[in-house]
Write an enzyme that holds these catalytic residues in place. Structure first.
Site, mmCIF file in Angstrom:
data_model
loop_
_atom_site.group_PDB
_atom_site.id
_atom_site.type_symbol
_atom_site.label_atom_id
_atom_site.label_comp_id
_atom_site.label_asym_id
_atom_site.label_seq_id
_atom_site.Cartn_x
_atom_site.Cartn_y
_atom_site.Cartn_z
ATOM 1 N N LYS A 178 15.842 47.006 -39.552
ATOM 2 C CA LYS A 178 16.828 46.233 -39.230
ATOM 3 C C LYS A 178 17.249 45.590 -40.521
ATOM 4 O O LYS A 178 17.414 44.212 -40.746
ATOM 5 C CB LYS A 178 16.690 45.201 -38.061
ATOM 6 C CG LYS A 178 17.861 44.615 -37.774
ATOM 7 C CD LYS A 178 18.744 45.359 -36.535
ATOM 8 C CE LYS A 178 19.878 44.652 -36.053
ATOM 9 N NZ LYS A 178 20.883 45.433 -35.558
ATOM 10 N N ASP A 235 6.158 49.144 -31.764
ATOM 11 C CA ASP A 235 5.642 48.953 -30.243
ATOM 12 C C ASP A 235 6.945 49.384 -29.401
ATOM 13 O O ASP A 235 6.573 50.116 -28.356
ATOM 14 C CB ASP A 235 5.455 47.526 -30.145
ATOM 15 C CG ASP A 235 4.754 47.223 -28.690
ATOM 16 O OD1 ASP A 235 4.190 48.084 -27.927
ATOM 17 O OD2 ASP A 235 4.518 45.842 -28.431
ATOM 18 N N ASP A 239 7.206 53.009 -26.781
ATOM 19 C CA ASP A 239 7.494 52.907 -25.132
ATOM 20 C C ASP A 239 8.672 54.040 -24.795
ATOM 21 O O ASP A 239 8.395 54.839 -23.941
ATOM 22 C CB ASP A 239 7.582 51.792 -24.698
ATOM 23 C CG ASP A 239 6.136 51.356 -23.976
ATOM 24 O OD1 ASP A 239 5.229 51.575 -24.836
ATOM 25 O OD2 ASP A 239 6.358 50.477 -23.054
#
Ligand code: ATP
Length: 347
Positions: A178, A235, A239
């Site tokens: 980002k 993380d 998922d």
């Protein structure tokens, strides 16, 4: 199929957590026994119950065992939310500098999803970012968390991703960041990625902003090959990638440092289904197979992976998270039978 029975027994440290940990651990023990895996587990209870018993989340002997064996298979452990405990997972990764978190997400023909051709490997930096644990209370109404990104740690995770891509015949590594907003921290990560990429001219190197990545992953995951990213983005995105292949019950992981490695499922301790005998042990079994590859017992890992694949493809004894209705023990029993069958066929 079965490797020599006279192979030396290797000792591997095993942390027994809580939630679904004991159920999926039983599955690994049963499968390893059926496959005659020459591994002896040095087993320690860890987590909140152990803390209440002995005042330590991880007993000193458990740390000592891992420091000796250098290889750890860890079942999930509950991290109480908010005040109190620091995540044991984060503690282990930082204490032993297990910096490369390797998370493969590959579609399985036995699990129907809208994304049948997904094959994405994520390298998540494991030791810094907002997980560095530097938090400060400014007042009752203001809390700060410091994001730490360093050149050296960015470089080694980017290099791990490119080395993997080169060694495994992958074509592209995408840096997820980002840097448009966090120009200094994510800017450094991206800059280091671009520097490292110059050493791998045979691999395509590109980059994508993390929010665009999230959208593109669900629009067309086949656009992605190897991802490398910071701790928090990794993380969350892994998922997401586990969702693309059917859920967290199907995603293994390795946390690798210079000379030590810890293997665990990506999912947590799933307290909502603990004790119900419905958890899917596949992610943990695949993590155990990655551990076997790591210690050179690839033939046993292949045997177990074949059994998992056959049982899942038969579709009779799969767990409910992937559309079946078998219990954890029924699925495990089917795996044990399949392993015995495969060994008999190879004899
Ligand atoms: P953590 O913060 O440690 O990741 P969590 O509670 O946020 O923990 P999980 O424990 O991974 O996340 O659980 C997320 C959801 O996935 C829950 O609904 C849980 O029941 C389900 N789940 C997790 N692991 C499995 C598994 N092995 N088999 C079936 N369902 C699972």
């Amino acid at each position: 199929m079965r490797a020599t029975d006279n192979k030396a027994i290797k000792t591997v440290t095993f942390f027994m957590g809580d939630g679904i940990g004991p159920e999926i651990s039983d599955s690994v023990f049963a499968v390893f026994q059926a496959a005659h895996v020459p591994v002896r587990f040095d087993i320690y209870n860890v987590g909140e119950a152990e803390y209440n018993r002995n005042g330590k989340l991880i007993p000193d002997e458990a740390f000592a065992s891992f420091e000796k064996t250098k290889v750890l298979l860890k079942s999930p452990i509950t991290t109480p939310v908010g005040k109190g405990f620091r995540s044991l997972n984060v503690t282990m990764r930082k204490k032993y500098d297990l910096y490369a978190n390797f998370r493969p997400a590959k579609s399985n023909p036995a699990v129907v999803t809208p994304f049948p051709n997904t094959d994405i490997v994520t390298f998540r930096e494991n030791t810094e970012d907002l997980y560095a644990g530097i938090e400060e209370q400014i007042s009752d109404d203001e809390m700060h968390s410091i994001k730490v990104i360093t050149r050296s740690k960015s470089e080694r995770i980017c290099r791990s991703a490119f080395e993997f891509a080169r060694n495994c015949g992958r074509k592209k590594v995408t840096c997820i960041h980002k840097a448009n907003i966090m120009k200094l921290s994510d800017g450094l990560f991206l800059h280091v990625f671009e520097e490292v990429a110059k050493d791998y001219p045979d691999i395509i190197a590109d980059n994508m902003i993390v929010d665009a990545c999230a959208m593109n992953l669900v629009l067309d995951p086949t656009k992605f090959d190897v991802l490398v990213t910071e701790n928090l983005y990794g993380d969350i995105l892994t998922d997401l990638t586990s969702g693309l292949i059917g859920g967290v019950g199907l995603m293994p992981s390795a946390n690798v440092g210079t000379d030590m490695a810890m293997f665990e499922a990506v999912h947590g301790s799933a307290p909502d289904i603990a004790g119900k005998n419905i958890a899917n042990p596949t992610a943990f079994l695949w993590s155990a197979c990655m551990m076997l590859d790591h210690i050179g017992l690839n033939d046993y890992a292949d045997l177990i992976r074949s059994a998992i694949s056959n049982v899942m493809n038969a579709g009779v004894h799969t767990t409910r998270d992937i559309g079946g209705n078998a219990s954890t023990t029924e699925y495990t029993d089917a795996l044990v039978s399949e392993i015995k069958k495969l060994i008999a066929m190879a004899a």
